[in-house]
Scaffold this motif. Structure first.
Motif, PDB file in Angstrom:
ATOM      1  N   SER A   1       0.835  -1.193   0.000  1.00  0.00           N
ATOM      2  CA  SER A   1       0.000   0.000   0.000  1.00  0.00           C
ATOM      3  C   SER A   1       0.874   1.249   0.000  1.00  0.00           C
ATOM      4  CB  SER A   1      -0.917  -0.011   1.230  1.00  0.00           C
ATOM      5  OG  SER A   1      -1.845   1.037   1.181  1.00  0.00           O
ATOM      6  N   ILE A   2       0.590   2.178  -0.923  1.00  0.00           N
ATOM      7  CA  ILE A   2       1.431   3.352  -1.134  1.00  0.00           C
ATOM      8  C   ILE A   2       0.604   4.629  -0.964  1.00  0.00           C
ATOM      9  CG2 ILE A   2       2.840   4.598  -2.825  1.00  0.00           C
ATOM     10  CD1 ILE A   2       3.382   1.864  -4.165  1.00  0.00           C
ATOM     11  N   THR A   3       1.052   5.509  -0.098  1.00  0.00           N
ATOM     12  CA  THR A   3       0.385   6.795   0.075  1.00  0.00           C
ATOM     13  C   THR A   3       0.693   7.703  -1.114  1.00  0.00           C
ATOM     14  OG1 THR A   3       0.583   6.659   2.480  1.00  0.00           O
ATOM     15  CG2 THR A   3       0.129   8.820   1.550  1.00  0.00           C
ATOM     16  N   ILE A   4      -0.346   8.286  -1.697  1.00  0.00           N
ATOM     17  CA  ILE A   4      -0.170   9.267  -2.759  1.00  0.00           C
ATOM     18  C   ILE A   4      -0.947  10.532  -2.406  1.00  0.00           C
ATOM     19  CG2 ILE A   4       0.256   7.590  -4.593  1.00  0.00           C
ATOM     20  CD1 ILE A   4      -2.695   8.006  -5.444  1.00  0.00           C
ATOM     21  N   TYR A   5      -0.559  11.623  -3.062  1.00  0.00           N
ATOM     22  CA  TYR A   5      -1.256  12.904  -2.876  1.00  0.00           C
ATOM     23  C   TYR A   5      -2.008  13.248  -4.152  1.00  0.00           C
ATOM     24  CZ  TYR A   5      -2.058  17.910  -2.587  1.00  0.00           C
ATOM     25  OH  TYR A   5      -2.643  19.146  -2.602  1.00  0.00           O
ATOM     26  N   LYS A   6      -3.283  13.616  -4.003  1.00  0.00           N
ATOM     27  CA  LYS A   6      -4.099  14.074  -5.128  1.00  0.00           C
ATOM     28  C   LYS A   6      -4.685  15.434  -4.764  1.00  0.00           C
ATOM     29  CE  LYS A   6      -5.656   9.614  -6.996  1.00  0.00           C
ATOM     30  NZ  LYS A   6      -6.880   8.816  -7.319  1.00  0.00           N
ATOM     31  N   SER A   7      -4.323  16.436  -5.550  1.00  0.00           N
ATOM     32  CA  SER A   7      -4.772  17.793  -5.246  1.00  0.00           C
ATOM     33  C   SER A   7      -6.283  17.956  -5.391  1.00  0.00           C
ATOM     34  CB  SER A   7      -4.064  18.803  -6.145  1.00  0.00           C
ATOM     35  OG  SER A   7      -4.342  18.534  -7.515  1.00  0.00           O
TER      36      SER A   7
ATOM     37  N   ASP B   1       0.398  -9.480  -4.661  1.00  0.00           N
ATOM     38  CA  ASP B   1      -0.973  -9.806  -5.067  1.00  0.00           C
ATOM     39  C   ASP B   1      -1.775  -8.541  -5.357  1.00  0.00           C
ATOM     40  OD1 ASP B   1      -1.460 -12.923  -4.501  1.00  0.00           O
ATOM     41  OD2 ASP B   1      -0.071 -12.099  -3.021  1.00  0.00           O
ATOM     42  N   MET B   2      -1.403  -7.440  -4.699  1.00  0.00           N
ATOM     43  CA  MET B   2      -2.061  -6.158  -4.955  1.00  0.00           C
ATOM     44  C   MET B   2      -1.093  -5.043  -4.605  1.00  0.00           C
ATOM     45  SD  MET B   2      -5.390  -4.387  -3.091  1.00  0.00           S
ATOM     46  CE  MET B   2      -6.596  -5.462  -3.838  1.00  0.00           C
ATOM     47  N   ILE B   3      -1.013  -4.038  -5.485  1.00  0.00           N
ATOM     48  CA  ILE B   3      -0.331  -2.778  -5.170  1.00  0.00           C
ATOM     49  C   ILE B   3      -1.416  -1.714  -5.138  1.00  0.00           C
ATOM     50  CG2 ILE B   3       1.336  -1.044  -5.895  1.00  0.00           C
ATOM     51  CD1 ILE B   3       2.972  -3.276  -7.158  1.00  0.00           C
ATOM     52  N   ASN B   4      -1.578  -1.124  -3.967  1.00  0.00           N
ATOM     53  CA  ASN B   4      -2.689  -0.207  -3.738  1.00  0.00           C
ATOM     54  C   ASN B   4      -2.159   1.204  -3.513  1.00  0.00           C
ATOM     55  OD1 ASN B   4      -5.495   0.502  -2.949  1.00  0.00           O
ATOM     56  ND2 ASN B   4      -4.517   0.856  -0.961  1.00  0.00           N
ATOM     57  N   HIS B   5      -2.542   2.131  -4.382  1.00  0.00           N
ATOM     58  CA  HIS B   5      -2.207   3.547  -4.200  1.00  0.00           C
ATOM     59  C   HIS B   5      -3.384   4.217  -3.506  1.00  0.00           C
ATOM     60  CE1 HIS B   5       0.529   2.322  -7.441  1.00  0.00           C
ATOM     61  NE2 HIS B   5       1.328   3.283  -6.991  1.00  0.00           N
ATOM     62  N   SER B   6      -3.106   4.882  -2.391  1.00  0.00           N
ATOM     63  CA  SER B   6      -4.215   5.394  -1.581  1.00  0.00           C
ATOM     64  C   SER B   6      -3.928   6.788  -1.036  1.00  0.00           C
ATOM     65  CB  SER B   6      -4.483   4.447  -0.408  1.00  0.00           C
ATOM     66  OG  SER B   6      -5.524   4.938   0.399  1.00  0.00           O
ATOM     67  N   VAL B   7      -4.968   7.611  -0.996  1.00  0.00           N
ATOM     68  CA  VAL B   7      -4.869   8.928  -0.363  1.00  0.00           C
ATOM     69  C   VAL B   7      -5.199   8.856   1.123  1.00  0.00           C
ATOM     70  CG1 VAL B   7      -5.493  10.124  -2.491  1.00  0.00           C
ATOM     71  CG2 VAL B   7      -7.295   9.497  -0.868  1.00  0.00           C
ATOM     72  N   TYR B   8      -5.578   7.674   1.601  1.00  0.00           N
ATOM     73  CA  TYR B   8      -6.086   7.549   2.963  1.00  0.00           C
ATOM     74  C   TYR B   8      -4.986   7.217   3.967  1.00  0.00           C
ATOM     75  CZ  TYR B   8     -10.522   7.550   0.526  1.00  0.00           C
ATOM     76  OH  TYR B   8     -11.569   7.903  -0.277  1.00  0.00           O
ATOM     77  N   ILE B   9      -5.225   7.581   5.210  1.00  0.00           N
ATOM     78  CA  ILE B   9      -4.244   7.367   6.276  1.00  0.00           C
ATOM     79  C   ILE B   9      -4.112   5.881   6.596  1.00  0.00           C
ATOM     80  CG2 ILE B   9      -3.693   7.900   8.691  1.00  0.00           C
ATOM     81  CD1 ILE B   9      -5.406  10.493   8.266  1.00  0.00           C
ATOM     82  N   THR B  10      -5.204   5.144   6.532  1.00  0.00           N
ATOM     83  CA  THR B  10      -5.151   3.710   6.789  1.00  0.00           C
ATOM     84  C   THR B  10      -5.391   2.933   5.499  1.00  0.00           C
ATOM     85  OG1 THR B  10      -7.436   3.005   7.182  1.00  0.00           O
ATOM     86  CG2 THR B  10      -6.378   4.289   8.920  1.00  0.00           C
ATOM     87  N   SER B  11      -4.714   1.821   5.389  1.00  0.00           N
ATOM     88  CA  SER B  11      -4.827   1.010   4.174  1.00  0.00           C
ATOM     89  C   SER B  11      -6.197   0.367   4.041  1.00  0.00           C
ATOM     90  CB  SER B  11      -3.738  -0.064   4.170  1.00  0.00           C
ATOM     91  OG  SER B  11      -2.459   0.537   4.164  1.00  0.00           O
ATOM     92  N   LEU B  12      -6.877   0.157   5.162  1.00  0.00           N
ATOM     93  CA  LEU B  12      -8.165  -0.529   5.121  1.00  0.00           C
ATOM     94  C   LEU B  12      -9.341   0.409   4.894  1.00  0.00           C
ATOM     95  CD1 LEU B  12      -7.745  -3.185   7.939  1.00  0.00           C
ATOM     96  CD2 LEU B  12      -7.520  -3.486   5.492  1.00  0.00           C
TER      97      LEU B  12
END
Length: 255
Positions: free
Chosen positions: A118-124, A161-172
């Motif tokens: 799980s990878i934190t990303i920034y989206k303006s 099995d999954m690479i997840n890009h997320s703007v959220y603080i928690t992966s779940l």
């Protein structure tokens, strides 16, 4: 020698008292009410032994072990360039987290245990990103197209099995990850990555609330300083997760 000690603010927070209370209770280098020994740095700052605080938690009914369930998955958070390159302002205090995580991944592959990165990303254009970066402006470097969000080279070639890009603080919080785990019948999350006091802590709390057992191999997580790392791991182990040595986790992954 002071890396495995807690400062007075962290010790007081974990004990549920104020720093001034700890100072007041101290007599001759001891806090008899809690059975704590006080150690002074060369600069005269108070330090408290991490293991003593952990023992107090245990004595007060915290820190029980939940253990592994029937079907674990590995969830790695943010061992990316931004969090592991020493030139990055987001970087954790990097010791052996990468090699420890490699061992974790390789055992998971051997045992056919699912692995999510799980990878934190920034989206303006995303409200959560804007709010979070309002509190923590450095997150704005985590643009999806930047090299900062690339997985650390030593970990990048594994078949996740999954690479997840997320703007959220928690992966779940991202339903995609939770749905994947539920489809796989996962009941245990082995959590690794960064930062221990940030997304790792938040994900552990949310995972417990969603009904998952949470295991944290302590060598695979990191934060920006050792005091913060130590105090967070003690609190996580006391309330939300089983914090274990990597060796113990690797054994628990075997059938």
């Amino acid at each position: 020698m002071y890396e495995n000690l807690l400062n007075i603010s962290d010790a007081a927070k974990l004990l549920g008292v104020s720093p001034s209370t700890l100072r007041r209770l101290e007599k001759n280098g001891n806090i008899e009410e809690y059975g704590l020994k006080v150690i002074y740095t060369p600069g005269g700052q108070r330090r408290y032994i991490q293991d003593d605080i952990q023992q107090l938690y245990s004595n007060q009914g915290f820190s029980e072990q939940i253990g592994f369930g029937e079907k674990p998955a590995v969830l790695i958070r943010d061992l990316t360039i931004a969090f592991t390159d020493p030139h990055s302002q987001l970087s954790i205090k990097l010791e052996n987290q990468i090699s420890a995580t490699q061992q974790l991944i390789e055992e998971a592959l051997l045992q056919k245990i699912p692995i999510i990165f799980s990878i934190t990303i920034y989206k303006s254009d995303n409200l959560v990103s804007r709010l979070w970066s309002g509190k923590f402006p450095l997150l704005q470097i985590l643009d999806r197209e930047s090299t900062w969000v690339n997985i650390h080279p030593a970990l990048s070639e594994y078949p996740y099995d999954m690479i997840n890009h997320s703007v959220y603080i928690t992966s779940l919080y991202d339903n995609q990850v939770d749905a994947f785990l539920k489809r796989q019948g996962i009941d245990t999350i082995i959590l690794a990555g960064a930062t221990t006091s940030g997304s790792i802590r938040a994900t552990a709390v949310e995972a417990l609330q969603k009904g998952y057992r949470v295991i944290i191999p302590k060598e695979t997580v990191g934060d920006r300083n050792q005091t913060l790392q130590n105090s967070t791991l003690i609190d996580l182990n006391a309330r939300y997760a089983d914090v274990m040595s990597l060796d113990k986790v690797l054994k628990g992954m075997k059938p």
